[in-house]
Write a protein that holds these residues in place. Structure first.
Motif, mmCIF file in Angstrom:
data_model
loop_
_atom_site.group_PDB
_atom_site.id
_atom_site.type_symbol
_atom_site.label_atom_id
_atom_site.label_comp_id
_atom_site.label_asym_id
_atom_site.label_seq_id
_atom_site.Cartn_x
_atom_site.Cartn_y
_atom_site.Cartn_z
ATOM 1 N N MET A 1 0.848 -1.178 0.000
ATOM 2 C CA MET A 1 0.000 0.000 0.000
ATOM 3 C C MET A 1 0.899 1.249 0.000
ATOM 4 S SD MET A 1 -2.914 1.214 2.738
ATOM 5 C CE MET A 1 -3.595 -0.409 2.808
ATOM 6 N N THR A 2 0.551 2.176 -0.823
ATOM 7 C CA THR A 2 1.313 3.408 -0.920
ATOM 8 C C THR A 2 0.915 4.352 0.216
ATOM 9 O OG1 THR A 2 1.350 3.153 -3.312
ATOM 10 C CG2 THR A 2 1.913 5.292 -2.449
ATOM 11 N N SER A 3 1.912 4.921 0.851
ATOM 12 C CA SER A 3 1.632 5.819 1.975
ATOM 13 C C SER A 3 1.264 7.209 1.471
ATOM 14 C CB SER A 3 2.838 5.899 2.895
ATOM 15 O OG SER A 3 3.864 6.654 2.286
ATOM 16 N N ALA A 4 0.568 7.945 2.317
ATOM 17 C CA ALA A 4 0.179 9.320 1.998
ATOM 18 C C ALA A 4 1.437 10.168 1.771
ATOM 19 C CB ALA A 4 -0.676 9.893 3.119
ATOM 20 N N LYS A 5 2.470 9.902 2.536
ATOM 21 C CA LYS A 5 3.718 10.666 2.403
ATOM 22 C C LYS A 5 4.324 10.461 1.015
ATOM 23 C CE LYS A 5 8.285 11.304 4.395
ATOM 24 N NZ LYS A 5 9.288 10.820 5.321
ATOM 25 N N LYS A 6 4.345 9.210 0.547
ATOM 26 C CA LYS A 6 4.919 8.921 -0.766
ATOM 27 C C LYS A 6 4.076 9.534 -1.885
ATOM 28 C CE LYS A 6 7.597 4.847 0.237
ATOM 29 N NZ LYS A 6 8.001 3.528 -0.220
ATOM 30 N N ILE A 7 2.764 9.508 -1.717
ATOM 31 C CA ILE A 7 1.880 10.117 -2.713
ATOM 32 C C ILE A 7 2.150 11.610 -2.782
ATOM 33 C CG2 ILE A 7 -0.528 10.706 -3.227
ATOM 34 C CD1 ILE A 7 -1.277 7.934 -2.051
ATOM 35 N N LYS A 8 2.232 12.246 -1.628
ATOM 36 C CA LYS A 8 2.481 13.685 -1.580
ATOM 37 C C LYS A 8 3.823 14.020 -2.220
ATOM 38 C CE LYS A 8 2.613 17.665 1.511
ATOM 39 N NZ LYS A 8 2.305 18.160 2.851
ATOM 40 N N GLU A 9 4.856 13.269 -1.880
ATOM 41 C CA GLU A 9 6.185 13.505 -2.456
ATOM 42 C C GLU A 9 6.152 13.361 -3.970
ATOM 43 O OE1 GLU A 9 8.638 10.700 -0.379
ATOM 44 O OE2 GLU A 9 8.790 11.965 1.412
ATOM 45 N N SER A 10 5.446 12.359 -4.458
ATOM 46 C CA SER A 10 5.346 12.121 -5.900
ATOM 47 C C SER A 10 4.642 13.275 -6.604
ATOM 48 C CB SER A 10 4.594 10.814 -6.161
ATOM 49 O OG SER A 10 4.342 10.652 -7.540
ATOM 50 N N LEU A 11 3.534 13.737 -6.037
ATOM 51 C CA LEU A 11 2.797 14.840 -6.646
ATOM 52 C C LEU A 11 3.627 16.125 -6.643
ATOM 53 C CD1 LEU A 11 -0.776 14.198 -5.200
ATOM 54 C CD2 LEU A 11 0.023 13.752 -7.535
ATOM 55 N N GLU A 23 2.533 27.906 -4.104
ATOM 56 C CA GLU A 23 1.715 27.675 -2.907
ATOM 57 C C GLU A 23 0.307 27.160 -3.218
ATOM 58 O OE1 GLU A 23 2.628 27.626 0.323
ATOM 59 O OE2 GLU A 23 4.635 27.929 -0.485
ATOM 60 N N HIS A 24 -0.344 27.768 -4.195
ATOM 61 C CA HIS A 24 -1.715 27.349 -4.514
ATOM 62 C C HIS A 24 -1.767 25.868 -4.879
ATOM 63 C CE1 HIS A 24 -5.760 27.314 -6.103
ATOM 64 N NE2 HIS A 24 -5.297 26.866 -7.260
ATOM 65 N N PHE A 25 -0.859 25.435 -5.736
ATOM 66 C CA PHE A 25 -0.861 24.040 -6.167
ATOM 67 C C PHE A 25 -0.395 23.109 -5.054
ATOM 68 C CE2 PHE A 25 -0.269 25.870 -10.630
ATOM 69 C CZ PHE A 25 -1.630 25.882 -10.861
ATOM 70 N N LEU A 26 0.544 23.571 -4.234
ATOM 71 C CA LEU A 26 0.977 22.748 -3.101
ATOM 72 C C LEU A 26 -0.175 22.568 -2.107
ATOM 73 C CD1 LEU A 26 4.565 24.196 -2.572
ATOM 74 C CD2 LEU A 26 3.936 22.011 -3.640
ATOM 75 N N GLY A 27 -1.021 23.578 -1.979
ATOM 76 C CA GLY A 27 -2.223 23.454 -1.145
ATOM 77 C C GLY A 27 -3.176 22.412 -1.706
ATOM 78 N N LEU A 28 -3.284 22.373 -3.021
ATOM 79 C CA LEU A 28 -4.140 21.358 -3.648
ATOM 80 C C LEU A 28 -3.588 19.949 -3.421
ATOM 81 C CD1 LEU A 28 -5.151 23.066 -7.016
ATOM 82 C CD2 LEU A 28 -6.615 22.591 -5.052
ATOM 83 N N VAL A 29 -2.269 19.832 -3.372
ATOM 84 C CA VAL A 29 -1.658 18.529 -3.076
ATOM 85 C C VAL A 29 -2.058 18.098 -1.664
ATOM 86 C CG1 VAL A 29 0.530 17.324 -2.644
ATOM 87 C CG2 VAL A 29 0.260 18.745 -4.697
ATOM 88 N N ASP A 30 -2.038 19.025 -0.714
ATOM 89 C CA ASP A 30 -2.476 18.706 0.653
ATOM 90 C C ASP A 30 -3.941 18.262 0.653
ATOM 91 O OD1 ASP A 30 -0.009 19.261 1.819
ATOM 92 O OD2 ASP A 30 -0.547 21.354 2.243
ATOM 93 N N ASP A 31 -4.773 18.957 -0.129
ATOM 94 C CA ASP A 31 -6.183 18.570 -0.240
ATOM 95 C C ASP A 31 -6.310 17.162 -0.824
ATOM 96 O OD1 ASP A 31 -6.834 21.076 0.719
ATOM 97 O OD2 ASP A 31 -7.425 21.874 -1.240
ATOM 98 N N TYR A 32 -5.519 16.874 -1.861
ATOM 99 C CA TYR A 32 -5.539 15.550 -2.493
ATOM 100 C C TYR A 32 -5.230 14.470 -1.457
ATOM 101 C CZ TYR A 32 -4.540 11.685 -5.625
ATOM 102 O OH TYR A 32 -4.564 10.460 -6.243
ATOM 103 N N VAL A 33 -4.185 14.693 -0.678
ATOM 104 C CA VAL A 33 -3.782 13.713 0.334
ATOM 105 C C VAL A 33 -4.893 13.532 1.366
ATOM 106 C CG1 VAL A 33 -2.125 13.246 2.190
ATOM 107 C CG2 VAL A 33 -1.321 14.085 -0.027
ATOM 108 N N TRP A 34 -5.546 14.625 1.765
ATOM 109 C CA TRP A 34 -6.650 14.524 2.724
ATOM 110 C C TRP A 34 -7.777 13.669 2.150
ATOM 111 C CZ3 TRP A 34 -11.837 15.661 3.097
ATOM 112 C CH2 TRP A 34 -12.377 15.630 4.386
ATOM 113 N N TYR A 35 -8.159 13.934 0.906
ATOM 114 C CA TYR A 35 -9.218 13.146 0.274
ATOM 115 C C TYR A 35 -8.808 11.676 0.127
ATOM 116 C CZ TYR A 35 -12.082 17.216 -0.840
ATOM 117 O OH TYR A 35 -12.874 18.338 -0.756
#
Length: 102
Positions: A1-11, A23-35
């Motif tokens: 299973m892929t971890s949230a940390k690895k997904i975030k790093e990849s994005l 910043e705007h897009f990095l915020g969207l990455v945080d939103d993606y990880v939350w979802y």
């Protein structure tokens, strides 16, 4: 299973490669990880209780109730896809990891 940390790093790496790590897009990455985390929770609930489960009405009768986690999981997945679209991250522009990282 892929971890949230690895997904975030990849994005974030994909955004950096595109020169879009603002910043705007990095915020969207945080939103993606939350979802993504919420979707995993819904999937775990579906695995545990199933698509429907037995509930008890106010009158004390049992009945089959649709598990709301099913609809929630779909909603979270749609939000993740919408974020990827906004970030313009697709399989066409994704790079494979270096062999050293495997």
């Amino acid at each position: 299973m892929t971890s949230a940390k690895k997904i975030k790093e990849s994005l974030i790496k994909q955004l950096k490669d595109k020169g879009a790590n603002v910043e705007h897009f990095l915020g969207l990455v945080d939103d993606y990880v939350w979802y993504a985390k919420q979707e995993k929770k819904m999937q775990a609930d579906i695995d545990k209780r199933g698509f429907t489960y037995t509930a008890i009405s106010a009158a004390g009768k049992t009945y089959e109730k649709e598990n709301p986690s099913v609809k929630d999981a779909v909603m979270f997945n749609k939000q993740k896809l919408a974020i990827l679209k906004q970030l313009e991250l697709t399989t066409e522009n994704a790079e494979s990891p270096d062999e050293d990282e495997l």
